[in-house]
Design an enzyme around this catalytic site. Structure first.
Site, PDB file in Angstrom:
ATOM      1  N   GLY A 216     -40.876 -47.874   8.138  1.00  0.00           N
ATOM      2  CA  GLY A 216     -42.036 -48.552   8.701  1.00  0.00           C
ATOM      3  C   GLY A 216     -42.035 -50.041   8.431  1.00  0.00           C
ATOM      4  N   CYS A 217     -41.685 -50.420   7.221  1.00  0.00           N
ATOM      5  CA  CYS A 217     -41.656 -51.843   6.845  1.00  0.00           C
ATOM      6  C   CYS A 217     -40.569 -52.589   7.618  1.00  0.00           C
ATOM      7  CB  CYS A 217     -41.431 -51.977   5.344  1.00  0.00           C
ATOM      8  SG  CYS A 217     -42.734 -51.204   4.358  1.00  0.00           S
ATOM      9  N   THR A 218     -39.465 -51.931   7.873  1.00  0.00           N
ATOM     10  CA  THR A 218     -38.385 -52.562   8.639  1.00  0.00           C
ATOM     11  C   THR A 218     -38.833 -52.824  10.073  1.00  0.00           C
ATOM     12  OG1 THR A 218     -36.688 -51.485   7.276  1.00  0.00           O
ATOM     13  CG2 THR A 218     -36.019 -52.274   9.451  1.00  0.00           C
TER      14      THR A 218
ATOM     15  N   ALA B 122     -41.335 -55.795  10.068  1.00  0.00           N
ATOM     16  CA  ALA B 122     -40.698 -57.097   9.846  1.00  0.00           C
ATOM     17  C   ALA B 122     -39.878 -57.529  11.063  1.00  0.00           C
ATOM     18  CB  ALA B 122     -39.814 -57.044   8.607  1.00  0.00           C
TER      19      ALA B 122
END
Length: 229
Positions: free
Chosen positions: A119-121, A124
């Site tokens: 999710g963070c990838t 970003a």
């Protein structure tokens, strides 16, 4: 030898022993100081185990501390319209990033739980994809997590990210911006980074806060709000 003597000597040995009552003196129980027998609780303490009452007391204190921490965070959470709180953090590349760097300019801070997780990838990468559009509108973008600067650099290089990635290992900024708190996963409750995005206006005040962010389409939503806000 008399008849009586002959009769008794002819009896089996077991029978003669049975006639003499055995005297059994009960074993003395060990006593504690003061003449009382040691209680179960004192035995458990000697064995290194806390009594149920002591365990309950410790658990109650732990719950009270956790509740107090939650209440303190709730009172100190940043709200829309308030002044943004100052920060200065190390970032990827070995430099630092601070609120003062963006004085007189709109700023988007997106807080993500952990570098290089799915999710963070995606989040970003989406902000990187829109970096040109944000810049054209005079809006800066900075990502923040609790990862080390080295982990942020590896994250940036692996996915060719172009937005600054700040590292808040002490969680001070995360707490100040309400991006740190209680989470639950697979039935387990713990404290960690709450996926949050904050838009700061050119005057240094909070324009909008997104909490419990859903990644898909989020960067586009933030850009639209920043352009109109």
């Amino acid at each position: 030898m008399s008849k009586k003597t002959r009769k008794e000597s002819g009896k089996p040995l077991a029978s003669r022993k049975a006639r003499a009552p055995l005297s059994k003196t009960p074993a003395k129980q060990p006593t504690a100081k003061g003449g009382r027998s040691p209680s179960k609780s004192s035995k458990s303490r000697k064995g290194g185990q806390a009594s149920p009452r002591l365990r309950s007391s410790k658990l109650s204190k732990a719950k009270a501390v956790a509740t107090s921490n939650r209440e303190n965070r709730a009172r100190s959470v940043l709200r829309e319209g308030e002044k943004a709180r100052s920060f200065k953090l190390p970032r990827d590349g070995g430099n630092t990033v601070s609120l003062q760097d963006f004085a007189g300019q709109k700023l988007v801070l997106f807080f993500y739980p952990r570098a290089d997780t799915p999710g963070c990838t995606r989040e970003a990468i989406d902000f990187t994809r829109l970096k040109g559009a944000f810049a054209a509108a005079g809006i800066a973008v900075v990502g923040v997590s609790g990862d080390t600067p080295k982990a942020q650099e590896a994250f940036r290089n692996k996915h060719q990210l172009s937005v600054p990635l700040a590292s808040d290992e002490t969680h001070e900024m995360l707490e100040a911006y309400g991006a740190w708190g209680e989470k639950s996963m697979y039935g387990r409750t713990f404290e960690g980074i709450l996926r949050t995005t904050i838009l700061i206006g050119a005057d240094g005040r909070i324009v909008k806060i997104w909490r419990k962010v859903r990644v898909d389409g989020h960067a586009d939503e933030v850009l639209a709000a920043a352009r109109s806000g």
